[in-house]
Scaffold this active site. Structure first.
Site, short mmCIF file in Angstrom:
data_model
loop_
_atom_site.label_atom_id
_atom_site.label_comp_id
_atom_site.label_asym_id
_atom_site.label_seq_id
_atom_site.Cartn_x
_atom_site.Cartn_y
_atom_site.Cartn_z
N GLY A 49 -0.87 7.88 1.21
CA GLY A 49 -0.85 8.00 2.67
C GLY A 49 0.46 7.63 3.35
O GLY A 49 1.55 7.99 2.90
N TYR A 85 -12.94 -2.98 10.52
CA TYR A 85 -11.60 -2.39 10.41
C TYR A 85 -10.84 -2.52 11.73
O TYR A 85 -9.69 -2.95 11.77
CB TYR A 85 -11.71 -0.92 10.00
N GLY A 138 0.82 -1.22 0.00
CA GLY A 138 0.00 0.00 0.00
C GLY A 138 0.85 1.25 0.00
O GLY A 138 0.57 2.21 0.72
N ALA A 139 1.90 1.26 -0.83
CA ALA A 139 2.81 2.41 -0.86
C ALA A 139 2.36 3.47 -1.86
O ALA A 139 3.09 4.40 -2.16
CB ALA A 139 4.23 1.94 -1.18
N GLY A 152 1.98 4.73 3.61
CA GLY A 152 2.88 3.87 2.84
C GLY A 152 3.76 4.68 1.90
O GLY A 152 4.97 4.46 1.80
P1 NDP Z 1 -4.54 5.12 2.71
O1 NDP Z 1 -5.95 4.78 2.34
O2 NDP Z 1 -3.99 6.44 2.29
O3 NDP Z 1 -3.57 4.00 2.20
C1 NDP Z 1 -3.94 2.66 2.16
C2 NDP Z 1 -3.12 1.95 1.12
O4 NDP Z 1 -3.55 0.58 1.08
C3 NDP Z 1 -3.32 2.52 -0.29
O5 NDP Z 1 -2.06 2.56 -0.92
C4 NDP Z 1 -4.22 1.50 -0.95
O6 NDP Z 1 -4.04 1.37 -2.33
C5 NDP Z 1 -3.73 0.23 -0.26
N1 NDP Z 1 -4.68 -0.87 -0.43
C6 NDP Z 1 -5.99 -0.90 -0.14
N2 NDP Z 1 -6.52 -2.07 -0.52
C7 NDP Z 1 -5.52 -2.80 -1.06
C8 NDP Z 1 -5.44 -4.08 -1.66
N3 NDP Z 1 -6.52 -4.85 -1.81
N4 NDP Z 1 -4.25 -4.52 -2.10
C9 NDP Z 1 -3.15 -3.74 -2.00
N5 NDP Z 1 -3.17 -2.50 -1.47
C10 NDP Z 1 -4.35 -2.04 -1.01
O7 NDP Z 1 -4.52 4.97 4.31
P2 NDP Z 1 -3.36 5.23 5.40
O8 NDP Z 1 -2.11 5.62 4.76
O9 NDP Z 1 -3.96 6.09 6.44
O10 NDP Z 1 -3.25 3.77 6.03
C11 NDP Z 1 -2.04 3.05 6.04
C12 NDP Z 1 -1.95 2.24 7.32
O11 NDP Z 1 -1.93 3.10 8.45
C13 NDP Z 1 -3.11 1.27 7.55
O12 NDP Z 1 -2.61 0.05 8.02
C14 NDP Z 1 -3.93 1.96 8.62
O13 NDP Z 1 -4.65 1.02 9.38
C15 NDP Z 1 -2.83 2.61 9.42
N6 NDP Z 1 -3.25 3.70 10.27
C16 NDP Z 1 -3.73 4.87 9.77
C17 NDP Z 1 -4.11 5.89 10.62
C18 NDP Z 1 -4.64 7.17 10.11
O14 NDP Z 1 -4.99 8.00 10.94
N7 NDP Z 1 -4.72 7.39 8.81
C19 NDP Z 1 -3.97 5.75 12.07
C20 NDP Z 1 -3.45 4.47 12.48
C21 NDP Z 1 -3.10 3.53 11.61
P3 NDP Z 1 -4.70 2.42 -3.39
O15 NDP Z 1 -3.78 3.59 -3.39
O16 NDP Z 1 -4.66 1.65 -4.67
O17 NDP Z 1 -6.07 2.73 -2.91
#
Ligand code: NDP
Length: 315
Positions: free
Chosen positions: A13, A190, A9-10, A15
Site C-alpha cells: 500500500g 481504527y 509497514g512498507a 508504505g
Molecule cells: P495496507 O494494509 O496496504 O498497509 C498496511 C501496512 O501495515 C502493511 O505493510 C502491513 O504489513 C503493516 N502492518 C500491519 N500490522 C503490522 C504490525 N503489527 N507490525 C508491522 N507492520 C504492520 O494499508 P494502507 O497502505 O492503506 O495504510 C497505510 C497507512 O495509510 C495507514 O496508517 C492508514 O491508516 C493510512 N490511510 C490509508 C487510507 C486508505 O484509503 N487506504 C486513507 C487514509 C489513511 P503486511 O504487509 O505484513 O500486512
C-alpha cells in the site's frame, strides 16, 4: 550523503509506494520496517526498487519487545536517523470480537497507536542527533478520525470519550477494549487509533519542536481505496469501494500518487513546518488542513500521551 528514512509497514500500500518513490529519487536509503521480511523483500523487488537504496529490518508493532528489538538493531547499525514515518496500520471493520497484541492491547489501537508511540519515543534521540538539514517525524493520520469531515461522520464515529478504557489498559477486562470504555467495534477502534496518531503528532510538536528543531507532521494522503487496508472487508464492499471513491466522493487517489504525497512530506524542502496536518486539493497541491475538535484537543493529547507512556512502560 543520502538521507536515512525509516518507513513502517512498507511491505504494501501507501508504505510501499512511499518507499519506492524515495528509493527511486536516489536521495534516500529507505529502511523498510516490516513484520514479514520475505513479503517486504518480494514487494520491494517486484516494485523494482533499486536495491542499493533500501534495507529491510524486522518490526512487529503488535509486540513491544519487537519494537524495542528493532530500536536496538537500528541503533547498533550506526546509521543516523533523519526521518521516521509511522505508516503501518491494521483495520478490522468486520471483526465481531477483539483481537490482542502480544502485550494484551486491543489490536488496532495497540498497533496503530501504542506500537508507534513507543517506537517514536525510543527513536527521538536518534532523530535529534542527526545532522541532516531537516529531520522529521511523520505520523500518518486519516480523514476518518476527523469528525469535521463528511467521511469522518460515517458511523461509527471516532470518539475517545474520557479515555477510561485506555486508562484501564485496553485489555478486554472491565469493558476496556475501546478507548472510551464502550463495546468493541473494529471500525471505531481504527478511527480512534487515527485520532491518537494525530493527537500524538501535536503533543510531540508541543514538547519537542522548539528544543530539538525536529518537524512533526501528520497527513491525510487521500482515499487509497485499493490498498490492503480493506482486506478484511466483505467482498461486495471491496468491489464497490474504489469506484465509489473515484466517481462519487472524488477522494480517490492511486497508491502511486499517495506515495508521492507522503514522499513529499518526507523530503520536500518547503514542507518543514511543524505541528501541521497536510492534505491535498484536487490539483494535488498540498495545504495545511484543519483537524476536528477532538483531534486538536491539546488537553486530550496530553492525557493520551501520559496514559500511553504507562501502557508501553515508559513511565
Ligand atoms: P495496507 O494494509 O496496504 O498497509 C498496511 C501496512 O501495515 C502493511 O505493510 C502491513 O504489513 C503493516 N502492518 C500491519 N500490522 C503490522 C504490525 N503489527 N507490525 C508491522 N507492520 C504492520 O494499508 P494502507 O497502505 O492503506 O495504510 C497505510 C497507512 O495509510 C495507514 O496508517 C492508514 O491508516 C493510512 N490511510 C490509508 C487510507 C486508505 O484509503 N487506504 C486513507 C487514509 C489513511 P503486511 O504487509 O505484513 O500486512
Amino acid at each position: 550523503r543520502k538521507g536515512n528514512v525509516v518507513v513502517t509497514g512498507a511491505s504494501s500500500g501507501l508504505g510501499l509506494a512511499t518507499a519506492k518513490a524515495l528509493a527511486e529519487s536516489g536521495k534516500w536509503n529507505v529502511i523498510m520496517a516490516c513484520r514479514d521480511f520475505l513479503k517486504a523483500e518480494k514487494a520491494a523487488k517486484s516494485a523494482g526498487m533499486p536495491k542499493e537504496n533500501y534495507t529491510i529490518m524486522h518490526l512487529d508493532l503488535a509486540s513491544l519487545d519487537s519494537v524495542r528489538q528493532f530500536v536496538d538493531t537500528f541503533k547498533r547499525s550506526g546509521m543516523p536517523l533523519d526521518v521516521l514515518v509511522c505508516n503501518a496500520a491494521v483495520y478490522q471493520p468486520t471483526a465481531s470480537e477483539p483481537s490482542y497484541t502480544a502485550n494484551g492491547f486491543e489490536m488496532s489501537v495497540g498497533v496503530n497507536h501504542l506500537g508507534h508511540f513507543l517506537l517514536a519515543r525510543e527513536l527521538l534521540d536518534n532523530l535529534n542527533a542527526s545532522d541532516y538539514p531537516s529531520r522529521r517525524l511523520i505520523i500518518v493520520g486519516s480523514i476518518t478520525g476527523n469528525t469535521n469531515t463528511l467521511a469522518g461522520n460515517v458511523p461509527p464515529k471516532a470518539n475517545l470519550g474520557d479515555l477510561r478504557g485506555l486508562a484501564a489498559g485496553l485489555n478486554g477486562t472491565s469493558s476496556s477494549t475501546m478507548i472510551d470504555g464502550g463495546r468493541f467495534d473494529g471500525a471505531k477502534a481504527y478511527k480512534d487509533s487515527k485520532v491518537c496518531n494525530m493527537l500524538m503528532m501535536q503533543e510531540f510538536h508541543r514538547r519537542y519542536h522548539e528544543d530539538f528543531g525536529i518537524t512533526f507532521a501528520s497527513l491525510y494522503p487521500g482515499c487509497i481505496a485499493t490498498t490492503g487496508l480493506f482486506r478484511e472487508h466483505i467482498p461486495l464492499f471491496r468491489a464497490l469501494f474504489p469506484p465509489f471513491q473515484k466517481y462519487i466522493t472524488k477522494g480517490y487517489v492511486s497508491e502511486e500518487d499517495a506515495g508521492r504525497r507522503l514522499a513529499q512530506v518526507v523530503s520536500d524542502p518547503s514542507l518543514t513546518k511543524s505541528g501541521v496536518y497536510w492534505s491535498w486539493n484536487k490539483n494535488s497541491a498540498s495545504f495545511e488542513n484543519q483537524l476536528s475538535e477532538e483531534a486538536s484537543d491539546l488537553e486530550k493529547a496530553r492525557k493520551v500521551w501520559e496514559l500511553s507512556e504507562k501502557l508501553v512502560g515508559l513511565a
